[in-house]
Design a protein around this motif. Structure first.
Motif, PDB file in Angstrom:
ATOM      1  N   ALA A  52       0.848  -1.186   0.000  1.00 22.65           N
ATOM      2  CA  ALA A  52       0.000   0.000   0.000  1.00 22.65           C
ATOM      3  C   ALA A  52       0.883   1.235   0.000  1.00 22.65           C
ATOM      4  N   LEU A  53       0.381   2.321  -0.586  1.00 18.86           N
ATOM      5  CA  LEU A  53       1.110   3.578  -0.554  1.00 18.86           C
ATOM      6  C   LEU A  53       1.200   4.096   0.864  1.00 18.86           C
ATOM      7  N   PRO A  54       2.213   4.905   1.180  1.00 23.08           N
ATOM      8  CA  PRO A  54       2.304   5.474   2.528  1.00 23.08           C
ATOM      9  C   PRO A  54       1.093   6.355   2.825  1.00 23.08           C
ATOM     10  N   ILE A  55       0.778   6.452   4.085  1.00 21.92           N
ATOM     11  CA  ILE A  55      -0.238   7.408   4.530  1.00 21.92           C
ATOM     12  C   ILE A  55       0.507   8.664   4.974  1.00 21.92           C
ATOM     13  N   LEU A  56       0.196   9.789   4.336  1.00 23.88           N
ATOM     14  CA  LEU A  56       0.895  11.034   4.620  1.00 23.88           C
ATOM     15  C   LEU A  56       0.122  11.816   5.666  1.00 23.88           C
ATOM     16  N   VAL A  57       0.813  12.235   6.712  1.00 21.77           N
ATOM     17  CA  VAL A  57       0.158  12.904   7.837  1.00 21.77           C
ATOM     18  C   VAL A  57       0.941  14.151   8.221  1.00 21.77           C
ATOM     19  N   THR A 139       0.704  -4.027   4.930  1.00 27.84           N
ATOM     20  CA  THR A 139       1.690  -3.217   5.635  1.00 27.84           C
ATOM     21  C   THR A 139       1.636  -1.809   5.062  1.00 27.84           C
ATOM     22  N   VAL A 140       1.547  -0.829   5.924  1.00 29.34           N
ATOM     23  CA  VAL A 140       1.496   0.555   5.478  1.00 29.34           C
ATOM     24  C   VAL A 140       2.356   1.401   6.402  1.00 29.34           C
ATOM     25  N   GLU A 141       2.903   2.464   5.887  1.00 31.12           N
ATOM     26  CA  GLU A 141       3.792   3.310   6.678  1.00 31.12           C
ATOM     27  C   GLU A 141       3.222   4.715   6.790  1.00 31.12           C
ATOM     28  N   LEU A 142       3.269   5.273   8.001  1.00 31.09           N
ATOM     29  CA  LEU A 142       2.888   6.659   8.218  1.00 31.09           C
ATOM     30  C   LEU A 142       4.115   7.535   8.026  1.00 31.09           C
ATOM     31  N   LYS A 143       3.991   8.538   7.168  1.00 28.69           N
ATOM     32  CA  LYS A 143       5.100   9.457   6.928  1.00 28.69           C
ATOM     33  C   LYS A 143       4.620  10.885   7.116  1.00 28.69           C
ATOM     34  N   ILE A 144       5.443  11.668   7.826  1.00 29.64           N
ATOM     35  CA  ILE A 144       5.121  13.066   8.068  1.00 29.64           C
ATOM     36  C   ILE A 144       5.412  13.879   6.807  1.00 29.64           C
ATOM     37  N   ILE A 145       4.502  14.778   6.462  1.00 24.72           N
ATOM     38  CA  ILE A 145       4.739  15.691   5.344  1.00 24.72           C
ATOM     39  C   ILE A 145       5.603  16.839   5.861  1.00 24.72           C
ATOM     40  N   GLU A 146       6.839  16.885   5.421  1.00 23.39           N
ATOM     41  CA  GLU A 146       7.783  17.909   5.846  1.00 23.39           C
ATOM     42  C   GLU A 146       8.451  18.506   4.617  1.00 23.39           C
ATOM     43  N   VAL A 175       8.325  13.087   0.884  1.00 23.82           N
ATOM     44  CA  VAL A 175       7.179  12.187   0.721  1.00 23.82           C
ATOM     45  C   VAL A 175       6.145  12.763  -0.240  1.00 23.82           C
ATOM     46  N   ILE A 176       6.276  14.033  -0.573  1.00 23.38           N
ATOM     47  CA  ILE A 176       5.393  14.640  -1.572  1.00 23.38           C
ATOM     48  C   ILE A 176       6.240  15.167  -2.719  1.00 23.38           C
ATOM     49  N   GLU A 177       5.600  15.547  -3.784  1.00 23.75           N
ATOM     50  CA  GLU A 177       6.306  15.984  -4.990  1.00 23.75           C
ATOM     51  C   GLU A 177       7.195  17.186  -4.689  1.00 23.75           C
ATOM     52  N   TYR A 178       8.364  17.189  -5.287  1.00 22.20           N
ATOM     53  CA  TYR A 178       9.315  18.275  -5.075  1.00 22.20           C
ATOM     54  C   TYR A 178       9.946  18.639  -6.410  1.00 22.20           C
ATOM     55  N   LYS A 179      10.642  19.754  -6.411  1.00 18.13           N
ATOM     56  CA  LYS A 179      11.404  20.142  -7.596  1.00 18.13           C
ATOM     57  C   LYS A 179      12.801  20.570  -7.177  1.00 18.13           C
ATOM     58  N   TYR A 213      27.980  26.875  -6.781  1.00 18.23           N
ATOM     59  CA  TYR A 213      26.765  26.317  -7.357  1.00 18.23           C
ATOM     60  C   TYR A 213      25.861  25.855  -6.208  1.00 18.23           C
ATOM     61  N   ARG A 214      24.555  25.921  -6.438  1.00 18.93           N
ATOM     62  CA  ARG A 214      23.624  25.549  -5.370  1.00 18.93           C
ATOM     63  C   ARG A 214      22.545  24.617  -5.905  1.00 18.93           C
ATOM     64  N   CYS A 215      22.269  23.573  -5.126  1.00 17.11           N
ATOM     65  CA  CYS A 215      21.129  22.695  -5.383  1.00 17.11           C
ATOM     66  C   CYS A 215      20.034  23.092  -4.395  1.00 17.11           C
ATOM     67  N   LEU A 216      18.907  23.589  -4.915  1.00 22.88           N
ATOM     68  CA  LEU A 216      17.789  24.015  -4.076  1.00 22.88           C
ATOM     69  C   LEU A 216      16.601  23.096  -4.337  1.00 22.88           C
ATOM     70  N   VAL A 217      16.132  22.428  -3.284  1.00 25.42           N
ATOM     71  CA  VAL A 217      14.986  21.516  -3.424  1.00 25.42           C
ATOM     72  C   VAL A 217      13.798  22.117  -2.682  1.00 25.42           C
ATOM     73  N   THR A 218      12.625  22.036  -3.322  1.00 22.64           N
ATOM     74  CA  THR A 218      11.434  22.700  -2.796  1.00 22.64           C
ATOM     75  C   THR A 218      10.223  21.794  -2.926  1.00 22.64           C
ATOM     76  N   ASN A 219       9.413  21.745  -1.868  1.00 21.94           N
ATOM     77  CA  ASN A 219       8.077  21.146  -1.968  1.00 21.94           C
ATOM     78  C   ASN A 219       7.079  22.088  -1.309  1.00 21.94           C
ATOM     79  N   ALA A 220       5.848  21.649  -1.165  1.00 20.53           N
ATOM     80  CA  ALA A 220       4.796  22.529  -0.651  1.00 20.53           C
ATOM     81  C   ALA A 220       5.045  22.957   0.792  1.00 20.53           C
ATOM     82  N   LYS A 221       5.919  22.253   1.519  1.00 23.27           N
ATOM     83  CA  LYS A 221       6.174  22.554   2.925  1.00 23.27           C
ATOM     84  C   LYS A 221       7.378  23.473   3.138  1.00 23.27           C
TER      85      LYS A 221
END
Length: 357
Positions: A52-57, A139-146, A175-179, A213-221
């Motif tokens: 099962a996909l993770p449950i995001l909390v 089996t499922v895993e709870l993952k915090i959205i950070e 755990v969520i989409e990032y760029k 040079y800089r690697c910058l990663v961003t998601n909704a959080k």
């Protein structure tokens, strides 16, 4: 586009299974930097025995529910819930052993586990097990959205010899989409990097590509970043400028007419990485004087001590150049000739010259 004085244009190239871009940087010489963006897949959450996909909390969510899929010939009292591998929670619809949870049978006849409040202690994997067969049903895993984490990356300081290829990379966990965006100095490279751009390859690197040079990663959080200091090792780049009392500036290979009325200072301007170990002035086949890194001393050789003075300017925050100045005290016909400046570092040596007539 311009990055800190670097005039750049972006041209799209086509590669098998990847997309690439070429950045042309115009300096004293034109050099090419190629950025290849290698695709990387996010790990499949169904791997490692999960079905099962993770449950995001979020912190601190309440009443998060996990349903154990109903099995054929299911005996409810034989459905066991576990937290992690061995921490027993409950069996069937009986009251759990821990007050963090509640269990019930839903309208579909499935056993449902409710986590009353998300905390560090309630994160992780949950399994429902068929007690008759001891087989995991789910089996499922709870993952915090950070905000995304950079869990690994290439060395933050890279020393590369000119002409070689180097690769910068940052390994991201989210755990969520990032760029991912890549920056040169503080300016974003105008490349559609996106989620698969975690590797930046610089091909045929030149001295002009020494930069942060800089690697910058961003998601909704939020976001996270790591900086890479790329230092390109190259042989000295040497040029000569001649200054007279009238502030005339003459560059390499330009004839300068000697005049008794003018004081002449000949400047040997050097850009080298690493810094020079040895710099020498000569006229024709005669050595005038030198600077040696080991001793740190300037030396004017005996035949020229009364006629010439050597001084050295060290690099500063505003200028990366070393300058070895040769001042001709009383210009005369004896000073006519080809003046040469040679600079040496651990990579190689380079010479420039000017003609005094």
């Amino acid at each position: 586009m311009i990055y800190n004085g670097i005039l750049c244009s972006v041209v799209e190239l086509t590669y098998t299974k990847m997309r690439g871009y070429t950045v042309f940087c115009n300096f004293m010489t034109i050099s090419t930097v190629v950025y290849l963006l290698r695709a990387e897949l996010i790990d499949d959450p169904k791997g490692a025995g999960q079905d099962a996909l993770p449950i995001l909390v979020n912190w601190p969510d309440k009443n998060v529910q996990i349903t154990c899929t109903k099995q054929k010939d299911q005996v409810d009292d034989k459905i066991l819930w576990y937290h992690g591998e061995h921490t027993f929670i409950s069996y069937g619809a009986h009251k759990p052993s821990n007050n963090d949870y509640s269990v019930k049978k839903n309208s579909y006849g499935e056993i449902e586990l409710t986590i009353k409040k998300i905390s560090k202690g309630t994160l992780g994997k949950y399994s429902c097990v068929n007690g008759n067969t001891n087989r995991k049903i789910k089996t499922v895993e709870l993952k915090i959205i950070e905000k995304p984490s950079i869990v690994n990356h290439s060395n933050t300081t890279l020393t590369i010899t000119e002409g070689n290829t180097t690769e910068l990379w940052c390994e991201v966990e989210s755990v969520i989409e990032y760029k991912i965006d890549w920056f040169l100095h503080d300016d974003r490279l105008d490349l559609p990097v996106g989620i698969n751009g975690s590797r930046l390859t610089i091909v045929n690197i030149t001295r002009h590509c020494s930069a942060i040079y800089r690697c910058l990663v961003t998601n909704a959080k939020g976001n996270n970043s790591v900086d890479f200091d790329v230092i390109v090792i190259h042989k000295p780049m040497v040029k000569i400028e001649v200054n007279t009392t009238h502030d005339n500036v003459v560059t390499k290979k330009t004839d300068v007419k000697i005049s008794k009325k003018k004081k002449i200072t000949v400047e040997c301007i050097i850009n080298a990485e690493p810094r020079t170990d040895y710099i020498e002035w000569s006229v024709g086949k005669k050595r005038i004087g030198s600077w040696n890194k080991t001793s740190g001393l300037l030396e004017t050789y005996k035949p020229f001590k009364a006629r010439y003075i050597l001084t050295k300017d060290e690099p500063t925050i505003s200028s990366a150049h070393e300058i070895l100045k040769l001042q001709i005290l009383k210009p005369s016909k004896d000073d006519v000739g080809t003046f040469k400046c040679s600079a040496t570092n651990t990579v190689d040596s380079q010479t420039a010259e000017v003609e005094l007539v």
